[in-house]
Scaffold this motif. Structure first.
Motif, PDB file in Angstrom:
ATOM      1  N   TYR B  32       0.797  -1.222   0.000  1.00 36.79           N
ATOM      2  CA  TYR B  32       0.000   0.000   0.000  1.00 36.79           C
ATOM      3  C   TYR B  32       0.830   1.272   0.000  1.00 36.79           C
ATOM      4  CZ  TYR B  32      -3.946  -2.970   1.199  1.00 36.79           C
ATOM      5  OH  TYR B  32      -4.921  -3.931   1.188  1.00 36.79           O
ATOM      6  N   THR B  33       0.300   2.285  -0.695  1.00 36.77           N
ATOM      7  CA  THR B  33       0.793   3.648  -0.545  1.00 36.77           C
ATOM      8  C   THR B  33       0.282   4.201   0.777  1.00 36.77           C
ATOM      9  OG1 THR B  33       0.944   4.104  -2.912  1.00 36.77           O
ATOM     10  CG2 THR B  33       0.551   5.992  -1.470  1.00 36.77           C
ATOM     11  N   ILE B  34       1.142   4.966   1.446  1.00 41.36           N
ATOM     12  CA  ILE B  34       0.769   5.577   2.726  1.00 41.36           C
ATOM     13  C   ILE B  34       0.910   7.094   2.621  1.00 41.36           C
ATOM     14  CG2 ILE B  34       1.317   5.783   5.184  1.00 41.36           C
ATOM     15  CD1 ILE B  34       0.111   3.089   4.489  1.00 41.36           C
ATOM     16  N   HIS B  35      -0.043   7.789   3.195  1.00 43.11           N
ATOM     17  CA  HIS B  35      -0.040   9.250   3.198  1.00 43.11           C
ATOM     18  C   HIS B  35       0.130   9.780   4.620  1.00 43.11           C
ATOM     19  CE1 HIS B  35      -1.722   9.577  -0.921  1.00 43.11           C
ATOM     20  NE2 HIS B  35      -2.354   8.459  -0.595  1.00 43.11           N
ATOM     21  N   TRP B  36       0.707  10.979   4.709  1.00 49.15           N
ATOM     22  CA  TRP B  36       0.666  11.771   5.939  1.00 49.15           C
ATOM     23  C   TRP B  36      -0.201  12.995   5.669  1.00 49.15           C
ATOM     24  CZ3 TRP B  36       2.267  10.498  10.739  1.00 49.15           C
ATOM     25  CH2 TRP B  36       3.209   9.463  10.881  1.00 49.15           C
ATOM     26  N   VAL B  37      -1.063  13.284   6.608  1.00 54.10           N
ATOM     27  CA  VAL B  37      -2.001  14.404   6.534  1.00 54.10           C
ATOM     28  C   VAL B  37      -1.957  15.094   7.886  1.00 54.10           C
ATOM     29  CG1 VAL B  37      -4.457  15.006   6.301  1.00 54.10           C
ATOM     30  CG2 VAL B  37      -3.464  13.188   4.876  1.00 54.10           C
ATOM     31  N   MET B  46      -4.952  18.762   5.849  1.00 58.64           N
ATOM     32  CA  MET B  46      -4.144  19.099   4.689  1.00 58.64           C
ATOM     33  C   MET B  46      -3.188  17.950   4.386  1.00 58.64           C
ATOM     34  SD  MET B  46      -1.668  22.355   3.921  1.00 58.64           S
ATOM     35  CE  MET B  46      -0.192  21.725   4.706  1.00 58.64           C
ATOM     36  N   TRP B  47      -3.197  17.508   3.144  1.00 57.35           N
ATOM     37  CA  TRP B  47      -2.279  16.460   2.715  1.00 57.35           C
ATOM     38  C   TRP B  47      -0.862  17.012   2.680  1.00 57.35           C
ATOM     39  CZ3 TRP B  47       1.066  16.344  -1.434  1.00 57.35           C
ATOM     40  CH2 TRP B  47       1.676  15.104  -1.689  1.00 57.35           C
ATOM     41  N   ILE B  48       0.123  16.226   3.182  1.00 58.03           N
ATOM     42  CA  ILE B  48       1.478  16.730   3.151  1.00 58.03           C
ATOM     43  C   ILE B  48       2.478  15.796   2.471  1.00 58.03           C
ATOM     44  CG2 ILE B  48       1.283  18.315   5.099  1.00 58.03           C
ATOM     45  CD1 ILE B  48       2.609  16.191   6.843  1.00 58.03           C
ATOM     46  N   SER B  49       2.233  14.486   2.456  1.00 56.93           N
ATOM     47  CA  SER B  49       3.225  13.621   1.850  1.00 56.93           C
ATOM     48  C   SER B  49       2.650  12.236   1.572  1.00 56.93           C
ATOM     49  CB  SER B  49       4.450  13.492   2.773  1.00 56.93           C
ATOM     50  OG  SER B  49       5.478  12.748   2.156  1.00 56.93           O
ATOM     51  N   ARG B  50       3.283  11.544   0.618  1.00 51.45           N
ATOM     52  CA  ARG B  50       2.903  10.160   0.323  1.00 51.45           C
ATOM     53  C   ARG B  50       4.149   9.371  -0.049  1.00 51.45           C
ATOM     54  NH1 ARG B  50      -0.106   9.595  -5.402  1.00 51.45           N
ATOM     55  NH2 ARG B  50       0.635   7.460  -5.248  1.00 51.45           N
ATOM     56  N   ILE B  51       4.078   8.070   0.153  1.00 50.02           N
ATOM     57  CA  ILE B  51       5.147   7.183  -0.294  1.00 50.02           C
ATOM     58  C   ILE B  51       4.515   5.945  -0.903  1.00 50.02           C
ATOM     59  CG2 ILE B  51       5.401   6.125   2.007  1.00 50.02           C
ATOM     60  CD1 ILE B  51       8.457   5.895   1.317  1.00 50.02           C
ATOM     61  N   ASP B  52       4.940   5.599  -2.111  1.00 46.37           N
ATOM     62  CA  ASP B  52       4.359   4.459  -2.794  1.00 46.37           C
ATOM     63  C   ASP B  52       4.929   3.148  -2.267  1.00 46.37           C
ATOM     64  OD1 ASP B  52       3.743   5.803  -6.141  1.00 46.37           O
ATOM     65  OD2 ASP B  52       2.876   6.220  -4.182  1.00 46.37           O
ATOM     66  N   PHE B  68      10.790  18.028   5.121  1.00 49.78           N
ATOM     67  CA  PHE B  68      10.266  16.740   5.587  1.00 49.78           C
ATOM     68  C   PHE B  68      10.701  15.645   4.621  1.00 49.78           C
ATOM     69  CE2 PHE B  68       6.225  18.311   8.015  1.00 49.78           C
ATOM     70  CZ  PHE B  68       7.013  19.227   8.702  1.00 49.78           C
ATOM     71  N   THR B  69      10.934  14.459   5.176  1.00 45.21           N
ATOM     72  CA  THR B  69      11.288  13.302   4.366  1.00 45.21           C
ATOM     73  C   THR B  69      10.470  12.101   4.819  1.00 45.21           C
ATOM     74  OG1 THR B  69      13.564  14.098   4.098  1.00 45.21           O
ATOM     75  CG2 THR B  69      13.137  11.788   3.581  1.00 45.21           C
ATOM     76  N   ILE B  70       9.787  11.495   3.861  1.00 48.24           N
ATOM     77  CA  ILE B  70       8.992  10.306   4.160  1.00 48.24           C
ATOM     78  C   ILE B  70       9.794   9.070   3.751  1.00 48.24           C
ATOM     79  CG2 ILE B  70       7.806  10.290   1.913  1.00 48.24           C
ATOM     80  CD1 ILE B  70       5.238   9.437   3.424  1.00 48.24           C
ATOM     81  N   SER B  71       9.689   8.016   4.537  1.00 50.46           N
ATOM     82  CA  SER B  71      10.384   6.775   4.230  1.00 50.46           C
ATOM     83  C   SER B  71       9.583   5.618   4.811  1.00 50.46           C
ATOM     84  CB  SER B  71      11.815   6.783   4.803  1.00 50.46           C
ATOM     85  OG  SER B  71      11.769   6.873   6.216  1.00 50.46           O
ATOM     86  N   ARG B  72       9.977   4.413   4.448  1.00 50.93           N
ATOM     87  CA  ARG B  72       9.247   3.260   4.981  1.00 50.93           C
ATOM     88  C   ARG B  72      10.200   2.111   5.218  1.00 50.93           C
ATOM     89  NH1 ARG B  72       4.643   2.352   0.977  1.00 50.93           N
ATOM     90  NH2 ARG B  72       4.201   0.514   2.234  1.00 50.93           N
TER      91      ARG B  72
END
Lengths: 111, 117
Positions: B32-37, B46-52, B68-72
């Motif tokens: 799954y793709t995950i979003h931060w809001v 407000m949507w701020i980031s997503r990672i596929d 900001f940096t998104i990671s998984r």
């Protein structure tokens, strides 16, 4: 990203029906059939009630229904119950750059 | 049962850093793709980031890009949001959400970030 516009509050008596509107633009609500509605109680995770404008996920009450006309989507709660109190917000897919825009939120009160 | 649990929020001074975590259970995070809001006080989400799923594609709102940096870590079933150079207007409740076909179908309960001296 501009927020989708919702009324700040809507109220109704037990058993009545209420409708919450969610107004966007042709770039979000009007451009895609991907409007979702959520019920949100403070401190808890929002719960999906309606997706793709008018579909109900398993576990959501059939008293909740959704529709859309042009740039405005609507959530109707029929047979209002005390447990329906809370905040409701809409969301729309808005394209590849900013995937989601959200509504300003509506507080539902059961009189 | 699908669950997302955010953690890592707190009080931080302007210019400081925090790392939020979104721990997933009840499903295979790697699919799954995950979003931060986020939701600032008195404002809407407000949507701020997503990672596929495969981590090759990440996206950011302009307001957080470069800070900001998104990671998984799929092995740990966790998505992270590293937040640097925090400002007062980053004060908000931060939520993670699971993407499913043009919607967020599950959300966490949120974690509060307060940026203040």
């Amino acid at each position: 990203q501009s927020a989708l516009t919702q009324p700040a509050s809507v109220s109704g008596s037990p058993g009545q029906s209420i409708t919450i509107s969610c107004t966007g633009t042709h770039s979000d609500v009007g451009g895609y059939n991907y409007v979702s509605w959520y019920q949100h109680h403070p401190g808890k995770a929002p719960k999906l009630m309606i997706y793709d404008v008018s579909n109900r996920p398993s576990g959501a009450s059939d008293r909740f229904s959704g529709s859309k006309s042009g740039n405005t989507a609507s959530l109707t709660i029929s047979g209002l119950q005390a447990e329906d109190e809370g905040e409701y917000f809409c969301s729309s897919y808005a394209g590849a750059t900013i995937p989601f825009v959200f509504g300003t939120g509506t507080k539902v009160s059961v009189l | 049962e699908v669950q997302l649990v955010e953690s890592g929020g707190g009080l931080v001074q302007p210019g400081g850093s925090l790392r939020l975590a979104c721990a997933a259970s009840g499903f295979t995070l790697s699919s799954y793709t995950i979003h931060w809001v986020r939701q600032a006080p008195g404002e809407g989400l407000m949507w701020i980031s997503r990672i596929d799923q495969d981590e090759r594609k990440t996206q950011y709102a302009d307001s957080v890009k470069g800070r900001f940096t998104i990671s998984r870590d799929n092995a740990k079933n966790t998505v992270y949001l590293q937040m640097n150079s925090l400002r007062a207007d980053d004060t908000a409740v931060y939520y993670c959400g699971r993407d499913w076909r043009y919607k967020v179908d599950y959300w966490g309960q949120g974690t509060l970030v307060t940026v203040s001296s």
